[in-house]
Design a protein around this motif. Structure first.
Motif, mmCIF file in Angstrom:
data_model
loop_
_atom_site.group_PDB
_atom_site.id
_atom_site.type_symbol
_atom_site.label_atom_id
_atom_site.label_comp_id
_atom_site.label_asym_id
_atom_site.label_seq_id
_atom_site.Cartn_x
_atom_site.Cartn_y
_atom_site.Cartn_z
ATOM 1 N N ALA A 320 20.259 9.204 -57.961
ATOM 2 C CA ALA A 320 18.982 9.143 -57.252
ATOM 3 C C ALA A 320 18.738 7.779 -56.624
ATOM 4 C CB ALA A 320 17.836 9.504 -58.202
ATOM 5 N N ILE A 321 19.197 6.711 -57.284
ATOM 6 C CA ILE A 321 18.998 5.371 -56.739
ATOM 7 C C ILE A 321 20.224 4.870 -55.967
ATOM 8 C CG2 ILE A 321 17.263 4.711 -58.434
ATOM 9 C CD1 ILE A 321 19.495 3.147 -59.908
ATOM 10 N N GLN A 322 21.215 5.744 -55.788
ATOM 11 C CA GLN A 322 22.410 5.427 -55.003
ATOM 12 C C GLN A 322 23.147 4.208 -55.556
ATOM 13 O OE1 GLN A 322 21.654 5.740 -50.643
ATOM 14 N NE2 GLN A 322 19.605 6.451 -51.227
ATOM 15 N N ARG A 323 23.293 4.194 -56.886
ATOM 16 C CA ARG A 323 24.031 3.125 -57.572
ATOM 17 C C ARG A 323 25.125 3.775 -58.442
ATOM 18 N NH1 ARG A 323 21.761 -2.195 -57.317
ATOM 19 N NH2 ARG A 323 20.485 -2.183 -55.434
ATOM 20 N N PRO A 324 26.236 4.200 -57.822
ATOM 21 C CA PRO A 324 27.262 4.926 -58.565
ATOM 22 C C PRO A 324 27.980 4.101 -59.615
ATOM 23 C CG PRO A 324 28.021 4.396 -56.344
ATOM 24 C CD PRO A 324 26.553 4.066 -56.385
ATOM 25 N N GLU A 325 27.803 2.788 -59.600
ATOM 26 C CA GLU A 325 28.426 1.938 -60.617
ATOM 27 C C GLU A 325 27.683 1.990 -61.948
ATOM 28 O OE1 GLU A 325 25.436 -0.786 -58.504
ATOM 29 O OE2 GLU A 325 26.707 0.940 -58.026
ATOM 30 N N LEU A 326 26.523 2.624 -61.968
ATOM 31 C CA LEU A 326 25.721 2.758 -63.180
ATOM 32 C C LEU A 326 25.833 4.176 -63.731
ATOM 33 C CD1 LEU A 326 22.446 0.941 -62.010
ATOM 34 C CD2 LEU A 326 24.363 -0.042 -63.281
ATOM 35 N N GLY A 327 25.473 4.335 -65.001
ATOM 36 C CA GLY A 327 25.365 5.657 -65.600
ATOM 37 C C GLY A 327 26.671 6.373 -65.821
ATOM 38 N N THR A 328 27.780 5.627 -65.941
ATOM 39 C CA THR A 328 29.089 6.243 -66.100
ATOM 40 C C THR A 328 30.014 5.319 -66.872
ATOM 41 O OG1 THR A 328 31.012 7.137 -64.903
ATOM 42 C CG2 THR A 328 29.837 5.323 -63.858
ATOM 43 N N PHE A 329 30.988 5.906 -67.556
ATOM 44 C CA PHE A 329 32.067 5.144 -68.190
ATOM 45 C C PHE A 329 33.346 5.186 -67.350
ATOM 46 C CE2 PHE A 329 30.178 5.669 -72.705
ATOM 47 C CZ PHE A 329 29.583 4.412 -72.624
ATOM 48 N N ARG A 330 33.194 5.453 -66.065
ATOM 49 C CA ARG A 330 34.356 5.370 -65.183
ATOM 50 C C ARG A 330 34.921 3.945 -65.213
ATOM 51 N NH1 ARG A 330 33.935 3.334 -60.498
ATOM 52 N NH2 ARG A 330 31.706 3.794 -60.374
ATOM 53 N N GLU A 331 36.249 3.833 -65.207
ATOM 54 C CA GLU A 331 36.874 2.515 -65.235
ATOM 55 C C GLU A 331 36.397 1.678 -64.054
ATOM 56 O OE1 GLU A 331 41.368 0.567 -65.113
ATOM 57 O OE2 GLU A 331 41.086 2.640 -65.782
ATOM 58 N N GLY A 332 35.989 0.442 -64.338
ATOM 59 C CA GLY A 332 35.466 -0.448 -63.311
ATOM 60 C C GLY A 332 33.964 -0.377 -63.137
ATOM 61 N N ALA A 333 33.296 0.577 -63.808
ATOM 62 C CA ALA A 333 31.833 0.677 -63.727
ATOM 63 C C ALA A 333 31.194 -0.471 -64.505
ATOM 64 C CB ALA A 333 31.362 2.018 -64.271
ATOM 65 N N VAL A 334 29.914 -0.660 -64.277
ATOM 66 C CA VAL A 334 29.171 -1.690 -64.999
ATOM 67 C C VAL A 334 29.295 -1.439 -66.499
ATOM 68 C CG1 VAL A 334 26.844 -2.521 -65.490
ATOM 69 C CG2 VAL A 334 27.578 -2.194 -63.125
ATOM 70 N N GLY A 335 29.566 -2.502 -67.250
ATOM 71 C CA GLY A 335 29.852 -2.378 -68.674
ATOM 72 C C GLY A 335 28.632 -2.269 -69.556
ATOM 73 N N ASP A 336 27.809 -1.269 -69.319
ATOM 74 C CA ASP A 336 26.623 -1.021 -70.133
ATOM 75 C C ASP A 336 26.826 0.237 -70.974
ATOM 76 O OD1 ASP A 336 25.546 -3.136 -68.770
ATOM 77 O OD2 ASP A 336 23.978 -1.988 -67.751
ATOM 78 N N ALA A 337 26.285 0.206 -72.181
ATOM 79 C CA ALA A 337 26.343 1.386 -73.046
ATOM 80 C C ALA A 337 25.114 1.420 -73.935
ATOM 81 C CB ALA A 337 27.602 1.371 -73.906
ATOM 82 N N SER A 338 24.733 2.620 -74.319
ATOM 83 C CA SER A 338 23.645 2.828 -75.264
ATOM 84 C C SER A 338 24.212 3.522 -76.495
ATOM 85 C CB SER A 338 22.540 3.681 -74.636
ATOM 86 O OG SER A 338 22.017 3.045 -73.488
#
Length: 378
Positions: A320-338
């Motif tokens: 929705a916010i057009q930030r595909p680097e967020l909300g995923t564990f795809r390799e190279g994505a932003v290193g955030d986790a909950s």
């Protein structure tokens, strides 16, 4: 490849990659490096999260975190600790007149990520109190699209969209006109609109009929009056047409905008929300919304599967916010986790009309990874 951090032994749920299994997640250089078995031997920091759920960093699409700058604001880092939210999307707390202070004093110092829907009103949602509710869209002199366009162009790294509030309380005598201003600003800047809706006038159908592909209607499961369903529980045609056009429907629970009665009708009609968000602010953080995990737990209690609830707080919100680097564990994505637990017990979860849903399990925060580093254990 050496890893900075590995979360090992947890149930990894990443709807963006159709992953739901016990495995490891590894991080390096602030990014997701790998998802797979046996990663712990390669890491400088290993956290055993056995028995926990590990998701991509949760995104709350509707928050108010301009702490100290508006009366609605809460502290984003405190919120992350209690709700495991790594990205807060602030929706209209600031407008072009006070955004620079928001950026300098709140967004930039925050260790957790804050992105923004900039309000088209000059000072955003600048001042509320429980007994003082003055909608910022009541006064058309405050609509400031020219100023907002300049602020957007200078801050596209953190501004993801445009906020406007419509309804009897928010826009009052101006009706739907502030939405037209926001849509014009959207055409000028190329950013989508998030539109708040409260009680009529204007009607839910009138508002949603103006929204385009990529725009967001928040408070989408609000109670009567201005619910998306008719009295017989059937979904209004304008709502179905808007989804067909590509409008996103966001929960935005808040103080008065989420009804179990509406939610049951929408879910039974095959119309789940696109995104689940809390609309957390100073006047609902102690109920009835509380936080993102409580809002997500309400949908578990309504029968939505865990993977779908997580998708609507990760990959769908990122879309929705057009930030595909967020909300995923795809390799190279932003290193955030909950890191979450699904806790058994007897829990009473209320909606904004006072209905209580009694559930046997709920989500709770256990830890947060931000930029590939263990940030906070609950």
């Amino acid at each position: 490849m050496n890893l900075d951090l590995v979360l090992t032994g947890g149930r990894v749920v990443d709807p963006s990659r159709n992953i739901d299994r016990i495995t490891d997640v590894g991080f390096a250089d602030g990014q997701v490096a790998a998802v797979g078995d046996g990663l712990a031997a390669r890491a400088a920091d290993v956290r055993d999260v056995s028995g926990k759920i590990v998701t991509p960093g949760l995104i709350d699409l509707h928050t108010h975190v301009y702490w100290g700058g508006t009366s609605l604001g809460i502290d984003a880092e405190d919120f992350a600790r209690t709700s495991a939210v790594t990205t807060c999307i602030d929706t209209g707390s600031a407008g072009p007149g006070n955004f620079p202070g928001f950026r300098k004093h709140v967004i930039e110092p925050s260790q957790t990520r804050i992105l923004v829907y900039l309000h088209v009103s000059f000072a955003g949602i600048y001042g509320f109190a429980p007994d003082l509710m003055v909608g910022e869209s009541h006064d058309f002199r405050l609509m400031a699209p020219k100023y907002a366009a300049k602020v957007i162009d200078a801050n596209r790294d953190v501004i993801v969209g445009i906020k406007v509030r419509i309804g009897r309380h928010a826009s009052g005598p101006q009706g739907i006109a502030p939405l037209d201003v926001a849509l014009g600003l959207s055409d000028e800047t190329g950013l989508p609109v998030m539109c708040h809706i409260d009680e009529p006038p204007p009607s839910y159908e009138t508002v949603v009929s103006k929204l385009r592909k990529g725009d967001v209607l928040t408070h989408c499961f609000r109670p009567f009056p201005n619910a998306p369903v008719k009295g017989d529980g059937t979904i209004k045609e304008a709502v179905l047409e808007a989804r067909e056009r590509g409008v996103y429907f966001d929960i935005g629970h808040g103080m008065g905008s989420f009804s179990y009665r509406t939610a049951r009708a929408m879910l039974s009609g095959g119309f789940p929300p696109d995104t689940i968000s809390s609309d957390v602010h100073a006047f609902c953080v102690e109920g009835p919304a509380y936080d993102q995990l409580t809002t997500m737990s309400k949908f578990l209690g309504l029968g939505m599967p865990l993977g779908e609830v997580i998708a609507r707080s990760t990959v769908k919100a990122a879309e929705a916010i057009q930030r595909p680097e967020l909300g995923t564990f795809r390799e190279g994505a932003v290193g955030d986790a909950s890191v979450l637990s699904l806790t058994d017990g007897a829990f009473a979860l209320e909606d904004v009309e006072g209905e209580v849903l009694r559930v046997g399990e709920r989500l709770q925060a256990e830890g947060v990874v931000i930029a590939g580093r263990w940030w906070h254990p609950q």
